[in-house]
Write a protein that holds these residues in place. Structure first.
Motif, PDB file in Angstrom:
ATOM      1  N   ILE A   1      44.023  42.266  34.606  1.00  0.00           N
ATOM      2  CA  ILE A   1      42.752  42.893  34.163  1.00  0.00           C
ATOM      3  C   ILE A   1      42.418  41.398  34.553  1.00  0.00           C
ATOM      4  N   LEU A   2      42.553  40.539  33.392  1.00  0.00           N
ATOM      5  CA  LEU A   2      41.122  39.496  33.094  1.00  0.00           C
ATOM      6  C   LEU A   2      42.067  38.561  35.011  1.00  0.00           C
ATOM      7  N   ARG A   3      43.003  38.427  34.798  1.00  0.00           N
ATOM      8  CA  ARG A   3      43.566  38.007  36.896  1.00  0.00           C
ATOM      9  C   ARG A   3      42.820  38.379  38.006  1.00  0.00           C
ATOM     10  N   SER A   4      42.550  39.488  37.829  1.00  0.00           N
ATOM     11  CA  SER A   4      41.381  40.172  38.872  1.00  0.00           C
ATOM     12  C   SER A   4      40.507  39.757  38.707  1.00  0.00           C
ATOM     13  N   ALA A   5      39.689  39.777  37.382  1.00  0.00           N
ATOM     14  CA  ALA A   5      38.437  39.483  37.396  1.00  0.00           C
ATOM     15  C   ALA A   5      37.701  37.807  38.005  1.00  0.00           C
ATOM     16  N   LEU A   6      38.819  36.514  37.461  1.00  0.00           N
ATOM     17  CA  LEU A   6      38.588  35.703  37.796  1.00  0.00           C
ATOM     18  C   LEU A   6      39.266  35.376  39.285  1.00  0.00           C
ATOM     19  N   GLY A   7      39.776  36.507  39.951  1.00  0.00           N
ATOM     20  CA  GLY A   7      39.791  35.570  41.620  1.00  0.00           C
ATOM     21  C   GLY A   7      38.623  36.405  42.371  1.00  0.00           C
ATOM     22  N   ASP A   8      37.563  37.668  41.317  1.00  0.00           N
ATOM     23  CA  ASP A   8      36.393  37.468  42.223  1.00  0.00           C
ATOM     24  C   ASP A   8      35.485  36.833  41.649  1.00  0.00           C
ATOM     25  N   ALA A   9      35.812  35.785  40.564  1.00  0.00           N
ATOM     26  CA  ALA A   9      35.250  34.452  40.584  1.00  0.00           C
ATOM     27  C   ALA A   9      35.096  33.841  41.475  1.00  0.00           C
ATOM     28  N   VAL A  10      36.624  33.268  41.468  1.00  0.00           N
ATOM     29  CA  VAL A  10      36.856  32.242  42.797  1.00  0.00           C
ATOM     30  C   VAL A  10      36.099  32.434  44.224  1.00  0.00           C
ATOM     31  N   LYS A  11      36.499  33.897  44.358  1.00  0.00           N
ATOM     32  CA  LYS A  11      35.727  34.434  45.764  1.00  0.00           C
ATOM     33  C   LYS A  11      33.682  34.526  45.895  1.00  0.00           C
ATOM     34  N   HIS A  12      33.791  34.743  45.187  1.00  0.00           N
ATOM     35  CA  HIS A  12      31.972  34.934  44.811  1.00  0.00           C
ATOM     36  C   HIS A  12      31.675  33.442  44.161  1.00  0.00           C
ATOM     37  N   GLY A  13      32.540  32.202  44.212  1.00  0.00           N
ATOM     38  CA  GLY A  13      32.057  31.390  44.235  1.00  0.00           C
ATOM     39  C   GLY A  13      31.438  30.655  42.329  1.00  0.00           C
ATOM     40  N   HIS A  14      32.179  31.302  41.251  1.00  0.00           N
ATOM     41  CA  HIS A  14      31.417  30.892  40.231  1.00  0.00           C
ATOM     42  C   HIS A  14      32.881  29.726  39.743  1.00  0.00           C
ATOM     43  N   LEU A  15      33.637  29.764  40.164  1.00  0.00           N
ATOM     44  CA  LEU A  15      35.019  29.226  39.864  1.00  0.00           C
ATOM     45  C   LEU A  15      35.712  28.434  41.981  1.00  0.00           C
ATOM     46  N   ALA A  16      36.067  27.266  40.934  1.00  0.00           N
ATOM     47  CA  ALA A  16      36.733  26.356  41.790  1.00  0.00           C
ATOM     48  C   ALA A  16      38.735  27.115  42.114  1.00  0.00           C
ATOM     49  N   VAL A  17      38.620  27.444  40.946  1.00  0.00           N
ATOM     50  CA  VAL A  17      40.419  27.853  41.104  1.00  0.00           C
ATOM     51  C   VAL A  17      40.761  28.800  40.075  1.00  0.00           C
ATOM     52  N   ASN A  18      41.358  29.698  40.333  1.00  0.00           N
ATOM     53  CA  ASN A  18      41.725  30.676  39.183  1.00  0.00           C
ATOM     54  C   ASN A  18      42.358  30.273  38.376  1.00  0.00           C
ATOM     55  N   PRO A  19      42.271  29.709  37.043  1.00  0.00           N
ATOM     56  CA  PRO A  19      43.215  29.081  36.404  1.00  0.00           C
ATOM     57  C   PRO A  19      44.537  30.318  35.793  1.00  0.00           C
ATOM     58  N   THR A  20      44.716  31.580  35.548  1.00  0.00           N
ATOM     59  CA  THR A  20      45.663  32.375  36.038  1.00  0.00           C
ATOM     60  C   THR A  20      46.526  32.037  36.668  1.00  0.00           C
ATOM     61  N   ASP A  21      46.497  31.709  38.073  1.00  0.00           N
ATOM     62  CA  ASP A  21      47.797  31.156  38.544  1.00  0.00           C
ATOM     63  C   ASP A  21      48.753  30.353  38.151  1.00  0.00           C
ATOM     64  N   ARG A  22      48.276  29.810  37.385  1.00  0.00           N
ATOM     65  CA  ARG A  22      49.274  28.637  36.513  1.00  0.00           C
ATOM     66  C   ARG A  22      49.937  28.769  35.171  1.00  0.00           C
ATOM     67  N   CYS A  23      49.245  30.711  34.573  1.00  0.00           N
ATOM     68  CA  CYS A  23      49.551  31.183  33.591  1.00  0.00           C
ATOM     69  C   CYS A  23      50.871  31.653  33.147  1.00  0.00           C
ATOM     70  N   SER A  24      51.513  31.924  32.159  1.00  0.00           N
ATOM     71  CA  SER A  24      52.976  32.756  31.882  1.00  0.00           C
ATOM     72  C   SER A  24      53.013  34.319  31.088  1.00  0.00           C
ATOM     73  N   PRO A  25      52.467  35.115  32.131  1.00  0.00           N
ATOM     74  CA  PRO A  25      52.583  36.413  31.355  1.00  0.00           C
ATOM     75  C   PRO A  25      54.463  37.144  31.818  1.00  0.00           C
ATOM     76  N   PRO A  26      53.625  37.643  30.400  1.00  0.00           N
ATOM     77  CA  PRO A  26      54.781  38.679  29.973  1.00  0.00           C
ATOM     78  C   PRO A  26      55.992  38.901  31.361  1.00  0.00           C
ATOM     79  N   THR A  27      57.256  38.938  31.590  1.00  0.00           N
ATOM     80  CA  THR A  27      57.848  38.967  33.553  1.00  0.00           C
ATOM     81  C   THR A  27      57.788  40.547  33.843  1.00  0.00           C
ATOM     82  N   ASN A  28      58.106  41.349  34.423  1.00  0.00           N
ATOM     83  CA  ASN A  28      58.801  42.108  34.638  1.00  0.00           C
ATOM     84  C   ASN A  28      59.180  43.013  34.050  1.00  0.00           C
TER      85      ASN A  28
END
Length: 409
Positions: free
Chosen positions: A152-179
């Motif tokens: 959920i957070l990753r999707s929301a921050l992805g939209d923040a990048v798309k709308h110009g609120h963030l430069a990059v999505n910090p979740t791109d470099r995170c380590s969530p639980p694996t599948n």
């Protein structure tokens, strides 16, 4: 020592100023606005010229890479609230998102300014959820739940990048639980004998609910789909029903809960053929309902509705099933009717059909999966003995093959 070389406009500038605490430095650089105009940006408070220079180079690099965004004081909580209001998702999905944001994101990260979120802070947050994240304080959340909230957070921050609120999505470099870590609980399914035993017991105790359990087990419908089924969707003469909608519980803090009808999970309708026994059971059930009130069997009436004609509450419906399973266990023995969830009737339907050799595509269409690949992925498990059957079947193919059959060229 000569005077410092004057910086060009694109290089920014560093200036010294005086404070009561001593000298401080500010940096100045320029960014281009959406309309093409140039705007000067100032940042103050650096203790040394070296510190200011490092900050200036970092900011200019962001500008050059197109990663610089206007600093904002908007908190993550405020942004997520705005983001959720703009989502076009099923009401039940939005309700689930709001609940998880409130319980697991706002409580820990909500006050953080949106542009101050880092991959490290998000990783620390996830580890905290895994250790002590339960809202009731009784331990941590499962890896599956943590990954869901992270998504959920990753999707929301992805939209923040798309709308110009963030430069990059910090979740791109995170380590969530694996599948593997977030895999769902082991699937439970009854054998044909266990299902038959339970349905016979239920028919003798509560015929109306026995019809509901039979309908779910014999069609593979999801709970919400069955509870939204109307008599106009059922063609008893043709022996089929149409699954067109689903009902779910929508909860919002401060507003209580309500039952809302929407589309099926895939957004598509499907037709499910019925066996003769289920058609006969539905005819008897409809006749009994009609004897109580003609309103209960009108074309628009809910097949599994309450006696008032309303939707049954999905969660209470599930609890009622578990209650009947427990009573059946007391009557015939727990080993004769193992504990399963209501949703496991759907798994039972699929598993028994696949074990009997029914084509995956047929089973997939009955379940309403978007494609057969989903069916194969979900039902990789088999009942004990299926692997042995496959081995014996393969061996029989070779045993029946003529010894002098020519090989491949």
């Amino acid at each position: 020592m000569g005077t410092p070389k004057k910086r060009q406009r694109g290089e920014g500038a560093i200036s010294e100023y005086r404070t009561k605490a001593g000298p401080r430095f500010l940096i100045k650089f320029y960014v281009d606005g959406p309309d093409g105009s140039s705007k000067a940006v100032l940042k103050r408070g650096f203790r040394t010229r070296r510190e200011a220079g490092a900050a200036l180079r970092s900011e200019i690099n962001k500008v050059d890479r197109g990663e610089w965004v206007q600093p904002s004081k908007q908190t993550l909580t405020d942004y997520l609230s705005e983001w959720l209001d703009g989502q076009r998702l099923a009401p039940s999905t939005i309700s689930s998102y709001r609940k998880n944001v409130r319980l697991h994101i706002d409580r820990h990260l909500g006050r953080t300014p949106l542009d101050r979120l880092t991959a490290l802070s998000i990783d620390v947050w996830m580890r905290k959820l895994e250790a002590t994240g339960r809202a009731d304080g009784k331990g941590g959340l499962s890896a599956r739940t943590v990954k869901y909230v992270f998504t959920i957070l990753r999707s929301a921050l992805g939209d923040a990048v798309k709308h110009g609120h963030l430069a990059v999505n910090p979740t791109d470099r995170c380590s969530p639980p694996t599948n593997s870590q977030a895999r769902p609980p082991e699937m439970q399914a009854w054998t044909a004998g266990e299902l038959s035993r339970f349905l016979r017991w239920a028919e003798g105790r509560d015929p109306d609910m026995a019809l509901a359990w039979r309908l779910l087990a014999y069609t593979g419908m999801r709970r919400g789909e069955a509870l939204a089924l109307r008599w106009r969707d059922v063609d008893l003469d043709a022996g089929r029903l149409a699954v067109r909608r689903s009902v779910g519980v929508v909860k919002r803090k401060g507003e209580g809960e309500k039952l809302v009808e929407g589309t099926t999970k895939t957004g598509q309708s499907r037709v499910v053929d019925l066996d003769a026994g289920t058609v006969a059971a539905l005819r008897a059930y409809r006749a009994a309902r009609g004897a109580l009130s003609a309103d209960l069997v009108r074309s628009t009436a809910l097949v599994l509705g309450s006696l008032d004609g309303d939707h049954r509450h999905p969660e209470r419906f599930s609890r009622r099933f578990l209650g009947q399973v427990r009573r059946a266990q007391k009557a015939v023995g727990e080993e004769q009717v193992p504990t399963i969830r209501l949703h496991d009737l759907r798994h039972t339907h699929a598993t028994l059909l696949l074990a009997a050799g029914e084509p995956v595509k047929v089973v997939s269409e009955r379940l309403g999966h978007a494609n057969a690949t989903i069916t194969l992925t979900v039902y990789q498990h088999v009942h004990p003995g299926m692997g042995k059957q496959a081995a014996d079947r393969f061996a029989s193919l070779l045993d029946e093959s003529p010894e002098d059959e020519p090989g491949p060229l």
